[in-house]
Design a protein around this motif. Sequence first.
Motif, PDB file in Angstrom:
ATOM      1  N   GLY A 108       0.782  -1.228   0.000  1.00  0.00           N
ATOM      2  CA  GLY A 108       0.000   0.000   0.000  1.00  0.00           C
ATOM      3  C   GLY A 108       0.808   1.270   0.000  1.00  0.00           C
ATOM      4  O   GLY A 108       0.266   2.347   0.287  1.00  0.00           O
ATOM      5  N   THR A 109       2.112   1.202  -0.341  1.00  0.00           N
ATOM      6  CA  THR A 109       2.929   2.422  -0.357  1.00  0.00           C
ATOM      7  C   THR A 109       3.292   2.876  -1.766  1.00  0.00           C
ATOM      8  O   THR A 109       3.756   4.000  -1.948  1.00  0.00           O
ATOM      9  CB  THR A 109       4.235   2.212   0.433  1.00  0.00           C
ATOM     10  N   VAL A 110       3.119   2.020  -2.753  1.00  0.00           N
ATOM     11  CA  VAL A 110       3.461   2.335  -4.135  1.00  0.00           C
ATOM     12  C   VAL A 110       2.189   2.229  -4.980  1.00  0.00           C
ATOM     13  O   VAL A 110       1.415   1.285  -4.842  1.00  0.00           O
ATOM     14  CB  VAL A 110       4.530   1.366  -4.684  1.00  0.00           C
ATOM     15  N   ALA A 111       1.973   3.202  -5.847  1.00  0.00           N
ATOM     16  CA  ALA A 111       0.785   3.188  -6.696  1.00  0.00           C
ATOM     17  C   ALA A 111       0.800   1.952  -7.597  1.00  0.00           C
ATOM     18  O   ALA A 111       1.851   1.554  -8.124  1.00  0.00           O
ATOM     19  CB  ALA A 111       0.717   4.447  -7.542  1.00  0.00           C
ATOM     20  N   ILE A 112      -0.361   1.330  -7.764  1.00  0.00           N
ATOM     21  CA  ILE A 112      -0.466   0.124  -8.592  1.00  0.00           C
ATOM     22  C   ILE A 112      -0.028   0.437 -10.029  1.00  0.00           C
ATOM     23  O   ILE A 112       0.632  -0.372 -10.681  1.00  0.00           O
ATOM     24  CB  ILE A 112      -1.907  -0.417  -8.597  1.00  0.00           C
ATOM     25  N   GLY A 113      -0.373   1.617 -10.500  1.00  0.00           N
ATOM     26  CA  GLY A 113      -0.053   1.982 -11.872  1.00  0.00           C
ATOM     27  C   GLY A 113       1.313   2.606 -12.056  1.00  0.00           C
ATOM     28  O   GLY A 113       1.605   3.154 -13.126  1.00  0.00           O
ATOM     29  N   SER A 114       2.156   2.522 -11.032  1.00  0.00           N
ATOM     30  CA  SER A 114       3.494   3.115 -11.125  1.00  0.00           C
ATOM     31  C   SER A 114       4.461   2.093 -11.713  1.00  0.00           C
ATOM     32  O   SER A 114       4.993   1.240 -11.003  1.00  0.00           O
ATOM     33  CB  SER A 114       3.971   3.558  -9.734  1.00  0.00           C
ATOM     34  N   VAL A 115       4.670   2.175 -13.027  1.00  0.00           N
ATOM     35  CA  VAL A 115       5.594   1.271 -13.706  1.00  0.00           C
ATOM     36  C   VAL A 115       6.654   2.112 -14.427  1.00  0.00           C
ATOM     37  O   VAL A 115       6.477   3.304 -14.674  1.00  0.00           O
ATOM     38  CB  VAL A 115       4.861   0.347 -14.701  1.00  0.00           C
ATOM     39  N   TYR A 116       7.753   1.458 -14.759  1.00  0.00           N
ATOM     40  CA  TYR A 116       8.875   2.179 -15.370  1.00  0.00           C
ATOM     41  C   TYR A 116       8.612   2.524 -16.828  1.00  0.00           C
ATOM     42  O   TYR A 116       8.780   3.662 -17.264  1.00  0.00           O
ATOM     43  CB  TYR A 116      10.133   1.336 -15.230  1.00  0.00           C
ATOM     44  N   MET A 117       8.134   1.550 -17.624  1.00  0.00           N
ATOM     45  CA  MET A 117       8.052   1.756 -19.070  1.00  0.00           C
ATOM     46  C   MET A 117       6.839   1.019 -19.628  1.00  0.00           C
ATOM     47  O   MET A 117       6.499  -0.073 -19.191  1.00  0.00           O
ATOM     48  CB  MET A 117       9.327   1.223 -19.738  1.00  0.00           C
ATOM     49  N   VAL A 118       6.199   1.650 -20.589  1.00  0.00           N
ATOM     50  CA  VAL A 118       5.092   1.030 -21.323  1.00  0.00           C
ATOM     51  C   VAL A 118       5.341   1.222 -22.810  1.00  0.00           C
ATOM     52  O   VAL A 118       5.491   2.369 -23.277  1.00  0.00           O
ATOM     53  CB  VAL A 118       3.731   1.651 -20.930  1.00  0.00           C
ATOM     54  N   ARG A 119       5.455   0.144 -23.543  1.00  0.00           N
ATOM     55  CA  ARG A 119       5.657   0.149 -24.999  1.00  0.00           C
ATOM     56  C   ARG A 119       6.811   1.078 -25.403  1.00  0.00           C
ATOM     57  O   ARG A 119       6.686   1.914 -26.295  1.00  0.00           O
ATOM     58  CB  ARG A 119       4.358   0.523 -25.713  1.00  0.00           C
TER      59      ARG A 119
END
Length: 708
Positions: A108-119
């Motif tokens: 619960g400390t990092v946003a679920i949608g927080s990713v490094y790279m998309v496409r």
Amino acid sequence: MKLIVTLITISISFIYAGTILNTKHNLSVTGPGNIKASTEREVCVFCHIPHHSQPGKPLWNRSMPQSAYTMYESEYLKRTNYPLPADLGITEGTPGSLSRQCLSCHDGTVAIGSVYMVRGNILGNTLIDMLGVNADGTMPSTAEGFIGTDLSIHHPVGIEYDPTNIKNFDVGSKSIELKNSPDAPLKLYTYNGKQYVECSSCHDPHIENSKFLRVTTGINHGDNVKKTCMSCHTKNQNSTTLGAHGTATNTYTDTLVNSRYNNGASVSVSDLYCANCHTPHNGQGKPYLLRKVEQNSCYMGASDTRSTAPCHGTGSTLSTNKQIETVLNRLYSHPTNTIDGVHTNLDTLYGYGSVETDPAASHSVKWDTSKHAECMDCHNPHKAEAGTHAPAGQWYPTLPDISTNLVSNVLKGVTGIEPTSWPANWTQPTSFTTLAEAEKEYQICFKCHSYWALGPTQATASTEIATASTSAWIDNEAMNATDQAMEFNPNNKSAHPVIMPLNQMPGSYAPRGLDTWGTTDVMFPPWNQNLGNQTMYCSDCHGADNEDSVDPKGPHGSNAKFMLKGPNKYWPVDQNGNLFSTGQIQADGTIPGLFCANCHNLNYPHKQWIWRMSRLNIACVECHIAIPHGSPVSRLIGYTNFPEPYNYNYNGTKMLKIMGYRKANPTSLDILADNVYAPTCSGGGCHGKNVLGYGDGGSGYDPVTPQP
């Protein structure tokens, strides 16, 4: 070309269909869960990226959470010196780093949608827009998958798997109860040559299985959970069966339990086994992952109500003689329902005189700091089997059980203590041998009802009669506890045969057992068999009000003072507070209500032997001590100089009258007119015979000299 693309699409769809696509880990817009993207259609991108991956594996696409976690620990682990993790690793390839990757969503400390790279596009501070999340994009604490940063209520991760750890008792040992290696398909992870448990030891995040368990061979989810636990843990170690909880077919009526574990169909105690009492996540009963706080786990199991659980709570679906909570709520009981958070595993090892070094802030069995009595102090839920020493519908055992004091099935696998050696007559044992598994019932009781838990007591006069300085918990009347190991000491002149048969007691002298005087009627059945060669249990005298019918057996609780059990439940006064006396003896050898009359035929010796007693109307406690476990004088006789509570205080007057005593013996010259042999007694208000000269240990006399 179109055909090739179509085939690739079909292949990818086939792979997804059997794995993550239909699970809550499909966080794309097509996912079945409440937490998912509003528009993003890629499935793998929330965790993985084929190029330019971040630290973590495999091909990790998320940042590690920087959380400081409260790690799991327990007294059992600390007391066995088991290696505990201080935190989860942040650097790839360190213990706990894989679990920290899972927690990048679940703590619960990092946003679920927080990713490094998309496409191929680095998102930076941009988040994939998600549904079902907090305003900052993190997992809500109400979500079923929420773990948080307090890992003390979850199965330990980032922890070493070491099955060799052992805690030695003086007799026997307790292992960490792990298999040499987990059964497949569970897996361990190796760091620096040692094996560790991670989240993915039990869970495969890609598998289409309830809770992503690696075990999929069970007939239902409950069976998968059970097999997952048993892939590593051997809680019924050295047992040939799974115990009562592993074989019971009683079923839950809780629809939520049945839905969770068996698709709505009934699930039984044996179906869930471990999961009846334990949960790998969010356990309320710290630190052993208990579903509820201590005794409530025994009362409700996996259910949230007593009435829908086949467990030991009042009103449960079990029969009333299994509803232990009912009797624990009665007037006199062990404090299972009133003292929480004190019991810790292995606390048996830490009593007065222990040579063990107890970890800081740990609990023990000492009454001054850690007084308690939880279910697990007297029962081992992993090894207990069905069956008590007294059959159903009976107060007492029958032959051949009457000749043994070995633990019954419900007490199997429980820790205990035994005096290292038995001291002189009416002296406290202060040195004890700890037992990994008690062999006899009294060894379980002595854990609390002896010097081991009570500590030093106050010796009184030359008789060395002692009372504890701590109030007893089984009463609500602030009564003092007594050292029962001292009272049952076989070197005493007399005691009930809890430790050994009367004929074997070294401190007694002939006739040791109750003489039959040509008849076995001196005792009522079943105690009239094999006189002098019997043993008995503490629970033959202490138990529930109606053990012969609806109540569970055992000294859990009672409405009778001292938890006295049997048809007669009063001592040393009746329900109106009046003393029991010899003048009340009935023709059948009983006194209505008198506890002793459950076993003893009072016509022997109190009427035939000393026929005038019935006319003199002598109170029982004018001759006998008020705590009839044992005495420094034969036949549980007490002298005038004895202190309370052995010398009963009746309305401000101590009752004992005898000043000297010798057992009846055919060599005695004290013969009544009807040729019945009588003991030698002296004391004010009794015979007046002066036997003080024999009080120095003369032949056949009890060497306890009364005080002036």
